[in-house]
Each structure stands twice: as structure tokens, then as C-alpha cells.
Design a protein around this motif. Structure first.
Motif, PDB file in Angstrom:
ATOM      1  N   GLY A   1       2.137  -8.996   3.798  1.00 40.62           N
ATOM      2  CA  GLY A   1       2.297 -10.305   3.192  1.00 40.62           C
ATOM      3  C   GLY A   1       3.504 -11.078   3.696  1.00 40.62           C
ATOM      4  N   GLU A   2       4.384 -10.410   4.446  1.00 40.40           N
ATOM      5  CA  GLU A   2       5.567 -11.071   4.999  1.00 40.40           C
ATOM      6  C   GLU A   2       5.253 -11.822   6.290  1.00 40.40           C
TER       7      GLU A   2
ATOM      8  N   SER B   1       4.078 -14.574   7.428  1.00 41.07           N
ATOM      9  CA  SER B   1       3.723 -15.904   6.921  1.00 41.07           C
ATOM     10  C   SER B   1       3.055 -16.803   7.959  1.00 41.07           C
TER      11      SER B   1
ATOM     12  N   GLU C   1      -0.655  -8.886  -1.754  1.00 45.06           N
ATOM     13  CA  GLU C   1       0.263  -9.681  -0.933  1.00 45.06           C
ATOM     14  C   GLU C   1      -0.448 -10.432   0.184  1.00 45.06           C
ATOM     15  N   ILE C   2      -1.682 -10.028   0.507  1.00 44.65           N
ATOM     16  CA  ILE C   2      -2.440 -10.765   1.520  1.00 44.65           C
ATOM     17  C   ILE C   2      -2.601 -12.221   1.084  1.00 44.65           C
TER      18      ILE C   2
ATOM     19  N   LYS D   1      -0.484 -14.131   0.090  1.00 43.27           N
ATOM     20  CA  LYS D   1       0.674 -14.932   0.475  1.00 43.27           C
ATOM     21  C   LYS D   1       0.510 -15.536   1.863  1.00 43.27           C
ATOM     22  N   LEU D   2      -0.528 -15.101   2.580  1.00 37.04           N
ATOM     23  CA  LEU D   2      -0.713 -15.547   3.973  1.00 37.04           C
ATOM     24  C   LEU D   2      -1.438 -16.893   3.986  1.00 37.04           C
TER      25      LEU D   2
ATOM     26  N   SER E   1      -5.494 -13.019  -5.761  1.00 36.41           N
ATOM     27  CA  SER E   1      -4.671 -13.834  -4.865  1.00 36.41           C
ATOM     28  C   SER E   1      -5.414 -14.223  -3.590  1.00 36.41           C
TER      29      SER E   1
END
Length: 260
Positions: A107-108, A110, A129-130, A132-133, A153
Motif C-alpha cells: 500500500g506504500e 502510491s 492497504e491495496i 490506498k493505491l 477499500s
């Protein structure tokens, strides 16, 4: 004079080498290499050579922007440090033997536009966290052993065009929030263990061109338009393991949730 010129060239070469990629990015790549048995890759990396020369790695402006290692005999798990590749736009690790779960650190990334890791042995849940992409356009994870529900998400990925999660072990329902994925063009959830009603909200996806959600355990009615979109005509597996098509509502208007 010659000595001064030589010294200048050495200095410039040293600066270029230092500027190639950050230590964090090089370490992340090195850990990926070691964690996936790099010594036995089909096309190996020379870890002493510049990163820009490593097979499948593309560097732009001293940043790693692409990793294309499909069908390269990667065996092992993905390290958490993969999240340190902050400028990565394309990650293709498909057709390998990668196991274990997808690290939450994914997820980092970006800047990521394409995440392809199909035809591996990935397991565990999809990390939330996926979601967040925000720049992600292609998420292709089919033919793995991923289980659990699709995180809510993921339905917020408004730029996603392709979602291939077929042939896994996904369960749970398909959230009506899928209507938020306004850019979605191709959806495949074929051959999973999902259940519940097929949300009529899928019909709100005006850009959707191809869909296959058959061979799950969805139930209830579907609209005529949704049935047409599914290449296998909404063929589901019931609780007795028998394949049968979902019933199609002849009244298109009642099969679609109101926009209000």
C-alpha cells in the motif's frame, strides 16, 4: 593537466554511481532477489552492477519505476521492504512460484498503476492497504490461493480499469460499493467461493465491457443486462455442488437500484 582531467572524470563517474538509486531502493531490490531465490532465477541480477542494468528493472531519474520479472522462476515470498520502492509504477511478477501473503507494505507504492502477480501460489487475505493505491489501473491476481473477503477499500479504487481475481478462494459477498469503481472496464471473479445476492449496482458501471462472476455461489435474481455481460451467463454452483444459471429478471427497471 592530464591528471586533473582524469581526476575530474573519476569524480563525475563516482557522482553518477552514487545518484543511480537510493540505498533504500537498492536494498529493497536486493531483498526481493534474496527472498525469491535469485541465484536460481532464469535471468539473474549481478548485484555488483548498476541497478539500471538489472534484468527487468527500469530506472528513471534515479528512481525504480518498473519491475518486469514475469516467468523468471521466482520462488519464495515477497519481503515487506518492497514498500520502499516509492516511485514504482509497474510491478509484474506473474507466472512464477511466489508463495505466502501479499505484504501490507504494498500500500506504500502510491505511484503504482499496474500490479500483476497472477499464476503464482499467493495465499492469505488481500491486504486492505491495496485500497490506498489511488493511481492503480490494473489489479491482476488470478490463479492463486488468496482467500477471505474482498476488502471494502478496494471498491474505492476509482481509477481501476481491470480487476482480475478469478480462480482463487475468495469468499463473502460482493459489496454494492462496487458501483464506486467508475472506471472499471473488465471484472473477473470467476471460480471463487463468493455468495449472497449479485448487487444490481454493477449495472451502474457504464464503462464495464467484460465481466465473469460465474462459478461462485451467488444467488437470487440478476438483470437481463448483467446476465448478458457475463460470458458464462451467470452459471453458479449451489450448495450441492450443482451448476445452475441464476434467474434473470425480465423487468430491467426493477432490477437496478435507483440512483437516488
Amino acid at each position: 593537466m592530464r591528471y586533473t582531467y582524469t581526476l575530474f572524470l573519476l569524480l563525475m563517474f563516482s557522482l553518477i554511481m552514487k545518484a543511480e538509486v537510493s540505498i533504500a531502493e537498492k536494498n529493497a531490490l536486493t531483498q526481493l532477489y534474496n527472498a525469491t531465490n535469485g541465484a536460481n532465477w532464469t535471468s539473474k541480477w549481478d548485484l555488483k552492477a548498476p541497478v539500471s542494468s538489472w534484468y527487468g528493472v527500469k530506472v528513471q531519474e534515479d528512481k525504480v519505476v518498473s519491475i518486469q520479472l514475469q516467468n523468471n522462476n521466482l520462488v519464495g515470498t515477497l519481503p515487506n521492504s518492497i514498500g520502499d520502492l516509492k516511485s514504482l509504477e509497474f510491478l509484474n511478477l506473474s507466472f512464477n512460484k511466489i508463495s505466502g501473503s501479499i505484504p501490507a507494505s504494498i500500500g506504500e507504492l502510491s505511484s503504482l498503476k499496474t500490479l500483476s502477480m497472477f499464476m503464482n501460489s499467493l495465499s492469505g487475505n488481500l491486504p486492505s492497504e491495496i485500497g490506498k493505491l489511488s493511481n492503480l489501473e490494473i489489479l491482476s491476481l488470478y490463479n492463486n490461493d488468496i482467500d477471505g473477503q474482498i476488502p471494502s477499500s478496494i471498491y474505492e479504487l476509482k481509477n481501476l480499469k481491470v480487476l482480475y481475481l478469478n480462480s482463487n478462494k475468495l469468499s463473502g459477498t460482493l459489496n454494492p460499493s462496487i458501483s464506486n469503481m467508475v472506471s472499471l472496464q473488465q471484472l473477473s471473479l470467476f471460480d471463487n467461493r463468493m455468495n449472497g445476492l449479485v448487487p444490481f449496482d454493477i449495472a451502474k458501471l457504464n464503462n464495464l465491457k467484460e465481466m465473469n462472476i460465474s462459478y461462485n455461489q451467488f444467488s437470487g435474481f440478476v438483470s437481463k443486462d448483467l446476465a448478458k455481460l457475463d460470458v458464462l451467463n451467470m452459471t453458479m454452483i449451489n450448495d450441492k455442488g450443482v451448476a445452475q444459471a441464476l434467474k434473470v429478471s425480465l423487468n430491467k427497471n426493477t432490477a437496478i437500484v435507483s440512483e437516488e
